[in-house]
Scaffold this motif. Structure first.
Motif, PDB file in Angstrom:
ATOM      1  N   TRP A 158       0.833  -1.201   0.000  1.00  0.00           N
ATOM      2  CA  TRP A 158       0.000   0.000   0.000  1.00  0.00           C
ATOM      3  C   TRP A 158       0.869   1.253   0.000  1.00  0.00           C
ATOM      4  CZ3 TRP A 158      -1.342   2.747   4.943  1.00  0.00           C
ATOM      5  CH2 TRP A 158      -2.117   3.900   4.701  1.00  0.00           C
ATOM      6  N   LYS A 159       1.864   1.267   0.882  1.00  0.00           N
ATOM      7  CA  LYS A 159       2.706   2.454   1.014  1.00  0.00           C
ATOM      8  C   LYS A 159       4.142   2.032   1.274  1.00  0.00           C
ATOM      9  CE  LYS A 159       0.839   5.916   3.150  1.00  0.00           C
ATOM     10  NZ  LYS A 159       0.327   6.847   4.204  1.00  0.00           N
ATOM     11  N   ASP A 161       8.544   3.728   1.400  1.00  0.00           N
ATOM     12  CA  ASP A 161       9.401   4.904   1.325  1.00  0.00           C
ATOM     13  C   ASP A 161      10.633   4.618   0.480  1.00  0.00           C
ATOM     14  OD1 ASP A 161      11.287   3.579   2.914  1.00  0.00           O
ATOM     15  OD2 ASP A 161      10.771   4.664   4.741  1.00  0.00           O
ATOM     16  N   GLU A 191       1.427   1.780  -3.929  1.00  0.00           N
ATOM     17  CA  GLU A 191       0.434   2.761  -4.354  1.00  0.00           C
ATOM     18  C   GLU A 191       0.875   4.182  -4.023  1.00  0.00           C
ATOM     19  OE1 GLU A 191      -3.667   1.941  -3.369  1.00  0.00           O
ATOM     20  OE2 GLU A 191      -3.246  -0.201  -3.204  1.00  0.00           O
ATOM     21  N   GLU A 192       1.619   4.310  -2.933  1.00  0.00           N
ATOM     22  CA  GLU A 192       2.094   5.631  -2.524  1.00  0.00           C
ATOM     23  C   GLU A 192       3.537   5.521  -2.064  1.00  0.00           C
ATOM     24  OE1 GLU A 192       1.092   9.207   0.687  1.00  0.00           O
ATOM     25  OE2 GLU A 192      -0.305   7.529   0.431  1.00  0.00           O
ATOM     26  N   LEU A 193       4.419   6.317  -2.689  1.00  0.00           N
ATOM     27  CA  LEU A 193       5.837   6.320  -2.350  1.00  0.00           C
ATOM     28  C   LEU A 193       6.173   7.646  -1.678  1.00  0.00           C
ATOM     29  CD1 LEU A 193       8.578   4.828  -2.611  1.00  0.00           C
ATOM     30  CD2 LEU A 193       8.870   5.973  -4.813  1.00  0.00           C
ATOM     31  N   VAL A 194       6.759   7.572  -0.475  1.00  0.00           N
ATOM     32  CA  VAL A 194       7.050   8.780   0.304  1.00  0.00           C
ATOM     33  C   VAL A 194       8.539   8.849   0.614  1.00  0.00           C
ATOM     34  CG1 VAL A 194       4.738   8.758   1.314  1.00  0.00           C
ATOM     35  CG2 VAL A 194       6.623   7.634   2.525  1.00  0.00           C
ATOM     36  N   GLN A 216       6.678   3.574  -7.563  1.00  0.00           N
ATOM     37  CA  GLN A 216       5.256   3.850  -7.392  1.00  0.00           C
ATOM     38  C   GLN A 216       4.494   3.379  -8.616  1.00  0.00           C
ATOM     39  OE1 GLN A 216       4.055   7.465  -5.436  1.00  0.00           O
ATOM     40  NE2 GLN A 216       2.370   7.786  -6.864  1.00  0.00           N
ATOM     41  N   GLU A 218       0.799   2.522 -10.814  1.00  0.00           N
ATOM     42  CA  GLU A 218      -0.293   3.372 -11.275  1.00  0.00           C
ATOM     43  C   GLU A 218      -1.404   2.525 -11.861  1.00  0.00           C
ATOM     44  OE1 GLU A 218       1.702   4.320 -15.641  1.00  0.00           O
ATOM     45  OE2 GLU A 218       1.728   5.863 -14.102  1.00  0.00           O
TER      46      GLU A 218
END
Length: 233
Positions: A158-159, A161, A191-194, A216, A218
């Motif tokens: 999901w997420k 870094d 889904e989300e890269l921080v 990430q 799409e």
């Protein structure tokens, strides 16, 4: 901090070749690496062995690779939702190794931990145990199962870094974490890269040490494998 990020799915899949063995995370259609599967289809990689809990459905997930006859051997636990899989298996076009679900997970875990083999009671006295070493412990019979050997592990979180730390959501935790670090190279799509440091350390499920590449993704479809609805009153 070592950054594990790559630009896109094409860079993430550099080094894949025909005849390789891939682990692919997910449970049913939940948490599958959709972008990576699409890239494998685009590259038309041939004669691969896929290790996954299931084989997707006819037009989604690993079903896309099956449709193009890219899979030489399938190692999985549940394959009941794919008519093309059934056809290829019964016709002898594809080799299939069915593995009890817990054993499948433990063979992934063993690979990640560097344990070459382990004993389990699952499958003793059945076709699963044919040709395998068995041994008695405390009056109960066990089957020796070997750790998987994979060139790549492909997982979806999901997420994540930039350092490769991952957080999974819900059912996606069933097989994805077990496959992290279990292949020679682990690629994670998220889904989300921080930026590194933004994730709460107490919420991280897999530390970045197990991940070599992260990007990430799409355009996730997030299909429902079996849609069940209630009749309106």
């Amino acid at each position: 901090m070592i950054k594990k990020t790559v630009a896109d799915v094409r860079e993430a899949c550099e080094g894949i070749e025909d005849g390789m063995t891939f682990m692919l995370g997910g449970f049913g259609l939940c948490g599958i690496p959709e972008n990576i599967i699409s890239e494998l289809v685009r590259r038309n990689i041939q004669n691969v062995t896929c290790i996954s809990n299931n084989a997707g459905v006819d037009d989604f997930g690993l079903g896309l690779l099956l449709k193009k006859h890219q899979i030489k051997k399938m190692i999985s636990s549940y394959v009941g939702e794919n008519a093309e899989f059934e056809r290829q298996m019964l016709s002898g076009e594809m080799d299939v190794e069915l593995v009890p679900q817990g054993t499948l997970a433990q063979r992934c875990e063993a690979a990640r931990s560097g344990i070459p083999a382990f004993y389990t009671p699952a499958g003793y006295g059945t076709e699963v145990a044919e040709g395998k070493e068995t041994r008695e412990f405390h009056g109960k019979m066990y089957v020796m199962e070997k750790a998987f050997e994979a060139d790549f592990s492909f997982v979806k979180a999901w997420k994540g870094d930039e350092a490769g730390n991952l957080i999974f959501k819900g059912t996606a935790r069933n097989f994805n974490p077990a496959m992290c670090g279990a292949g020679k190279i682990t690629v994670a799509e998220v889904e989300e890269l921080v930026p590194a440091g933004e994730l709460d350390p107490n919420q991280i499920h897999i530390p970045g040490i197990f991940i070599q590449r992260i990007f990430q993704g799409e355009k996730y479809e997030k299909r429902i494998e079996q849609l069940t609805v209630r009749k309106r009153n």
